[in-house]
Design a protein around this motif. Structure first.
Motif, mmCIF file in Angstrom:
data_model
loop_
_atom_site.group_PDB
_atom_site.id
_atom_site.type_symbol
_atom_site.label_atom_id
_atom_site.label_comp_id
_atom_site.label_asym_id
_atom_site.label_seq_id
_atom_site.Cartn_x
_atom_site.Cartn_y
_atom_site.Cartn_z
ATOM 1 N N CYS A 125 1.077 -1.535 0.523
ATOM 2 C CA CYS A 125 0.311 0.350 0.412
ATOM 3 C C CYS A 125 0.983 1.337 -0.175
ATOM 4 O O CYS A 125 -0.125 2.371 -0.393
ATOM 5 N N LYS A 217 -6.810 -3.398 4.294
ATOM 6 C CA LYS A 217 -5.567 -2.344 3.422
ATOM 7 C C LYS A 217 -5.262 -2.561 2.443
ATOM 8 O O LYS A 217 -5.310 -1.879 1.574
ATOM 9 N N ILE A 221 -6.332 -2.099 -1.012
ATOM 10 C CA ILE A 221 -5.688 -1.793 -2.765
ATOM 11 C C ILE A 221 -5.485 -2.453 -3.861
ATOM 12 O O ILE A 221 -5.665 -2.886 -5.041
#
Length: 319
Positions: A125, A217, A221
């Motif tokens: 990320c 996360k 992504i």
């Protein structure tokens, strides 16, 4: 330690009578232990010797493999002795030493997996900030904090258990367990129980929060990212997720077995499942990461082929 209990030894009641088959089980267990030591030691050596693997992800892996050796050393030597023994007794000091080793192993394992998930989050990320946010000094600090915190943290419940006066000395398992020791006590265990609940919640939530955060996360992504990003996430996160799920399953069954009546489960199956996170995880991790991580896989192949070529050249010289 012995004077703090009513007994100088404990009887491990989880073992079943196997007759002459105990030597077969001893050989199987010994081979399994040798494989664990060899696989983990080999990968630790590969990571330490190859400068191309001196990256945060592989340093965390090295810490994970060292922990597998540590946890195995807390179980297998005792287990091998008990398999060929007819009495299945263990001295109180050795029992508490085993409790310390196995409990700290489990917490270090969970924390190592949490560090690795955070490392993968930064790499996938935040690739441009990865080198500045995950420096070698931070990696060393993270690993040192995990190990030291785990050792210091468990000294409190261990000292609380050592002071208890016990009404029995039969542990219905194949290894010593802190919760079982507390259940054998005839003195007041309210402090042990309260601290145990708080410690359990803390031990689960602290590593679990960064794991959930990191994978949320990463998933986000992957949904909006490119195909290359998704492939990178799958290739690096698959072995970590497999290791995490494998370890969580083993720990969950051990917790359920300790807290609930599992007498309806066959004794052999109960022994296998209660020892699953201690026996399978140390072998599962090096095999999974050795097969799935392309860099490690390639270096292992190169080392194997170089050894074969070296042996072949020596044979040619001799002939």
């Amino acid at each position: 330690m012995v004077n703090s209990t009513n007994f100088s030894h404990f009887i491990l009641g989880g073992f079943i009578h196997t007759g002459h088959l105990k030597y077969l089980y001893f050989m199987i267990t010994a081979i399994l232990y040798i494989m664990i030591v060899f696989c983990n030691s080999f990968l630790i050596g590969v990571i330490c010797m190859k400068r191309s693997l001196h990256e945060p992800m592989y340093i965390f892996l090295c810490s994970l493999f060292v922990n597998e050796l540590y946890g195995s050393a807390g179980l297998f030597p005792f287990l091998l002795i008990q398999l060929v023994s007819d009495t299945h007794t263990i001295s109180a000091p050795l029992c508490f030493l085993q409790i310390f080793c196995l409990h700290t192993y489990a917490y270090i394992e969970f924390c190592n997996l949490a560090l690795m998930s955070y490392d993968r989050y930064l790499a996938i990320c935040c690739p441009l900030q990865y080198n500045t946010r995950m420096t070698s000094n931070k990696v060393a600090l993270f690993i040192a904090v995990v190990w030291l915190h785990s050792f210091i943290k468990f000294l409190i419940p261990l000292s609380l258990s050592i002071r208890l006066q016990l009404c029995g000395h039969i542990i219905n398992k194949v290894y010593c367990s802190n919760y079982v020791i507390v259940k054998l006590a005839c003195s007041d265990t309210r402090v042990n129980n309260i601290y145990g609940i708080i410690s359990t919640i803390f031990s689960i939530s602290v590593p679990l929060i960064p794991i959930i955060f990191s994978y949320m996360k990463i998933l986000k992504i992957c949904l909006v990212g490119s195909t290359e990003t998704r492939q990178k996430a799958v290739s690096t996160c698959t072995p970590h997720l497999a290791s995490l799920l494998n370890f969580s399953f083993g720990c969950a069954f051990e917790v359920f077995q300790s807290r609930f009546d599992m007498t309806s489960v066959p004794s052999v199956l109960r022994i296998i499942l209660s020892s699953y996170f201690l026996i399978c995880q140390p072998l599962f991790n090096p095999i999974m990461y050795g097969l799935r991580m392309s860099k490690i896989q390639q270096i292992c192949k190169d080392l194997t082929f170089s050894q074969i070529n070296c042996l072949h050249r020596n044979e040619v010289r001799i002939t």
